[in-house]
Design a protein around this motif. Structure first.
Motif, PDB file in Angstrom:
ATOM      1  N   ARG A 118     -59.253 -42.213 -93.110  1.00  0.00           N
ATOM      2  CA  ARG A 118     -58.409 -42.025 -91.922  1.00  0.00           C
ATOM      3  C   ARG A 118     -59.087 -42.467 -90.621  1.00  0.00           C
ATOM      4  O   ARG A 118     -59.210 -41.704 -89.677  1.00  0.00           O
ATOM      5  N   ALA A 119     -59.509 -43.722 -90.566  1.00  0.00           N
ATOM      6  CA  ALA A 119     -60.039 -44.295 -89.319  1.00  0.00           C
ATOM      7  C   ALA A 119     -58.838 -44.694 -88.464  1.00  0.00           C
ATOM      8  O   ALA A 119     -58.048 -45.551 -88.844  1.00  0.00           O
ATOM      9  N   ARG A 120     -58.675 -44.041 -87.324  1.00  0.00           N
ATOM     10  CA  ARG A 120     -57.503 -44.287 -86.472  1.00  0.00           C
ATOM     11  C   ARG A 120     -57.558 -45.679 -85.853  1.00  0.00           C
ATOM     12  O   ARG A 120     -58.620 -46.200 -85.555  1.00  0.00           O
ATOM     13  N   LEU A 121     -56.363 -46.252 -85.668  1.00  0.00           N
ATOM     14  CA  LEU A 121     -56.255 -47.534 -84.977  1.00  0.00           C
ATOM     15  C   LEU A 121     -56.847 -47.405 -83.580  1.00  0.00           C
ATOM     16  O   LEU A 121     -56.613 -46.409 -82.903  1.00  0.00           O
ATOM     17  N   ARG A 122     -57.595 -48.394 -83.176  1.00  0.00           N
ATOM     18  CA  ARG A 122     -58.106 -48.433 -81.807  1.00  0.00           C
ATOM     19  C   ARG A 122     -57.023 -49.041 -80.915  1.00  0.00           C
ATOM     20  O   ARG A 122     -56.158 -49.774 -81.399  1.00  0.00           O
ATOM     21  N   PRO A 123     -57.074 -48.757 -79.612  1.00  0.00           N
ATOM     22  CA  PRO A 123     -56.027 -49.267 -78.704  1.00  0.00           C
ATOM     23  C   PRO A 123     -55.821 -50.784 -78.805  1.00  0.00           C
ATOM     24  O   PRO A 123     -54.686 -51.260 -78.752  1.00  0.00           O
ATOM     25  N   GLN A 124     -56.905 -51.532 -78.973  1.00  0.00           N
ATOM     26  CA  GLN A 124     -56.768 -52.998 -79.042  1.00  0.00           C
ATOM     27  C   GLN A 124     -56.072 -53.463 -80.317  1.00  0.00           C
ATOM     28  O   GLN A 124     -55.683 -54.615 -80.425  1.00  0.00           O
ATOM     29  N   HIS A 125     -55.893 -52.563 -81.291  1.00  0.00           N
ATOM     30  CA  HIS A 125     -55.226 -52.914 -82.546  1.00  0.00           C
ATOM     31  C   HIS A 125     -53.826 -52.315 -82.657  1.00  0.00           C
ATOM     32  O   HIS A 125     -53.166 -52.499 -83.692  1.00  0.00           O
ATOM     33  N   ALA A 126     -53.371 -51.614 -81.633  1.00  0.00           N
ATOM     34  CA  ALA A 126     -52.057 -50.963 -81.684  1.00  0.00           C
ATOM     35  C   ALA A 126     -50.948 -51.976 -81.963  1.00  0.00           C
ATOM     36  O   ALA A 126     -49.987 -51.679 -82.683  1.00  0.00           O
TER      37      ALA A 126
END
Length: 191
Positions: A118-126
């Protein structure tokens, strides 16, 4: 210490990614033997992109990275050929290969580490999560898929499975261990 295993290979002109389903038609004796062996051992086989050679005939040289294929279903097609539906599981690196007497390539593989849970999406990958949602809106969600559009690994694998790209590029991204770096590679592809 790196865990290794001997794994029979099914080299293809396609890349199988973790979690993806793939349909195969099996007719060469070496692969029929391999499927029987997998059934007896309750195991899988490796799918690698072909680096040199072809899918039929002489043993192909596999790419350095591949994915374990687990058989989910089997049957026969209208021509009486064995059909398989497999699903991608663990990734591996090919350490060495050998060719059996029947022409089947087998490899000593090193299992690659799993993606972090569960590595959350980073803002640059939204944008990539949104792109995947839109793809599913257009083509429908595959059966049995429980979407997690905030999970970096899940979004990366599904986009790697679905986006059109050269198979060599797909194989290169399969080799990337970090899900965020994999997403960076996908951003560069669509950017």
């Amino acid at each position: 210490m790196v865990e290794t295993r001997i794994l029979p290979l099914f080299p293809l002109q396609a890349v199988l990614v973790p979690g993806a389903a793939l349909g195969l038609r099996v007719f060469e004796p070496r692969y029929l033997d391999m499927v029987g062996e997998c059934g007896r051992n309750d195991g899988g086989f490796g799918v690698c992109l072909i680096a040199e050679g072809g899918e039929v005939g002489a043993p192909a040289v596999p790419a350095e990275f591949g994915t374990e294929a687990l058989i989910e279903d089997f049957g026969t097609d209208d021509d009486g050929l064995l059909t398989l539906r497999v699903r991608g599981a663990r990734r591996f690196r090919v350490a060495s290969t050998a060719v059996r007497g029947n022409g089947l390539v087998e490899a000593e593989v090193e299992w690659l580490r799993d993606d972090p849970a569960r590595a959350r999406l980073r803002p640059q990958h939204a944008l990539l999560g949104t792109l995947l949602e839109r793809i599913f809106d257009q083509v429908g969600r595959p059966p049995g898929v429980d979407p997690d559009f905030d999970d970096a690994a899940w979004v990366g694998w599904r986009l790697l499975e679905l986006l059109p790209m050269p198979e060599e590029r797909r194989a290169g991204l399969l080799a990337v261990d970090d899900p965020h770096a994999r997403l960076d590679g996908l951003l560069a592809l669509i950017g």
